[in-house]
Design an enzyme around this catalytic site. Structure first.
Site, PDB file in Angstrom:
ATOM      1  N   HIS A  34       0.854  -1.185   0.000  1.00 37.83           N
ATOM      2  CA  HIS A  34       0.000   0.000   0.000  1.00 37.83           C
ATOM      3  C   HIS A  34       0.894   1.242   0.000  1.00 37.83           C
ATOM      4  O   HIS A  34       2.134   1.129  -0.095  1.00 37.83           O
ATOM      5  CB  HIS A  34      -0.948  -0.025   1.204  1.00 37.83           C
ATOM      6  CG  HIS A  34      -0.244  -0.292   2.521  1.00 37.83           C
ATOM      7  ND1 HIS A  34       0.699   0.549   3.055  1.00 37.83           N
ATOM      8  CD2 HIS A  34      -0.344  -1.334   3.386  1.00 37.83           C
ATOM      9  CE1 HIS A  34       1.133   0.076   4.198  1.00 37.83           C
ATOM     10  NE2 HIS A  34       0.530  -1.083   4.419  1.00 37.83           N
ATOM     11  N   HIS A  37       4.063   1.249   2.129  1.00 39.00           N
ATOM     12  CA  HIS A  37       5.222   0.573   1.528  1.00 39.00           C
ATOM     13  C   HIS A  37       5.820   1.437   0.424  1.00 39.00           C
ATOM     14  O   HIS A  37       7.031   1.519   0.265  1.00 39.00           O
ATOM     15  CB  HIS A  37       4.807  -0.772   0.916  1.00 39.00           C
ATOM     16  CG  HIS A  37       4.301  -1.771   1.912  1.00 39.00           C
ATOM     17  ND1 HIS A  37       2.981  -2.121   2.003  1.00 39.00           N
ATOM     18  CD2 HIS A  37       4.959  -2.500   2.855  1.00 39.00           C
ATOM     19  CE1 HIS A  37       2.832  -3.032   2.958  1.00 39.00           C
ATOM     20  NE2 HIS A  37       4.005  -3.272   3.493  1.00 39.00           N
TER      21      HIS A  37
END
Ligand code: PAF
Length: 282
Positions: A34, A37
């Site tokens: 997501h 990250h």
């Protein structure tokens, strides 16, 4: 972007990069990527010549079989996100590739791992150290990137690096939040619509607790009030909220006892059967 599934190919590709004098940044992940990250990947991209992102749901860090079984896996979307982010190598090994034999190593992590997540998830940090040390051995990165949502995990990894003598710079990156304050987590997709509505209350209560400190409450009083407020939200149950030194992770009886890095409040909350974690700096 090249997708690499074997240690042999990984070592070959990175050996070439290293012999050309290029710097290597590693972002270890368990996939279900997501924007949180992506912020780690962007930071790694800005600071290194070569960026490696590992995607591996590490079985040895799960102390609960149901948690491992339900951990979200989104390999195709992960590949697209990493490719679009300019990653050089996506390392996607099988369990057999990472653990050809069972990993029986026990890390003597000391006090930093004996509080909060330590007793709540026995064996979890040892498993994290097993996989992260293996990845460090395979990739030999100059820098490795971790998100501050897992605040205690970073402290534990720093301790493991010290114990094992890895020459890697640990770079911690700020929590990324939804517009309503909910900390991004791969587990958020498992929230029910009602859970998703109430979960931002965790950050709201934490953020407001900074004022409780300013108004003269001691750490213990702030802890009690935060737990009371979170538990009063429908469907939320606090597992622990602990105000600790931001380096040693040891609980603080007084604000003045915090070292130079200050104090951090770490919380774990069940929203239905989804375990959410978050933290706030004081
Ligand atoms: O934070 C995580 O996603 C994992 O604990 C890590 C560091 C990738 C190790 O499996």
């Amino acid at each position: 972007m090249e997708i690499i599934r074997t240690v042999k190919r990984l070592e070959e590709a990175l050996g070439n990069a290293r012999s050309e004098g290029l710097s290597i940044g590693l972002v270890p992940t368990m996939g279900a990527l997501h924007a949180g990250h992506k912020s780690l990947v962007d930071c790694a991209r800005a600071q290194n010549d070569v960026v490696v992102v590992s995607v591996f749901v590490n079985p040895t860090q799960f102390n609960n079989a149901a948690d491992l079984a339900t951990y979200p896996r989104t390999e195709v979307a992960d590949e697209a996100l990493l490719d679009a982010s300019g990653v050089d190598y996506m390392f996607l090994p099988s369990v057999e590739e990472v653990y050809p034999q069972p990993d029986t190593r026990v890390f003597n992590l000391g006090p930093v791992a004996e509080v909060m997540e330590g007793p709540m998830r026995p064996g979890h940090f040892n498993g994290v150290c097993q996989i992260v040390s293996k990845l460090f051995g395979m990739v030999k990165p100059h820098r490795a990137y971790f998100g501050e949502k897992d605040f205690q995990q970073i402290a534990v990894i720093r301790r493991m690096v010290e114990l094992e003598g890895f020459e890697v710079e640990i770079v911690d990156c700020p929590i990324v939040r939804e517009a309503d304050g909910l900390a991004l987590s791969s587990r958020n997709v498992r929230l029910t619509p009602e859970g998703r509505q109430v979960a931002p209350g965790i950050h709201r209560v934490l953020a407001e607790s900074v004022r409780l400190k300013e108004n003269g409450m001691n750490p213990g009083e702030v802890e009690d009030e935060v737990v009371r407020q979170i538990n009063s939200l429908p469907g939320l149950t606090t597992e622990y909220f602990s105000i600790v030194d931001a380096i040693t992770m040891q609980p603080l009886a007084a604000w003045e006892s915090a070292g130079a890095a200050g104090a951090v409040g770490c919380v774990t909350v069940y929203c239905g059967d989804v375990r959410l974690i978050d933290n706030i700096r004081y």
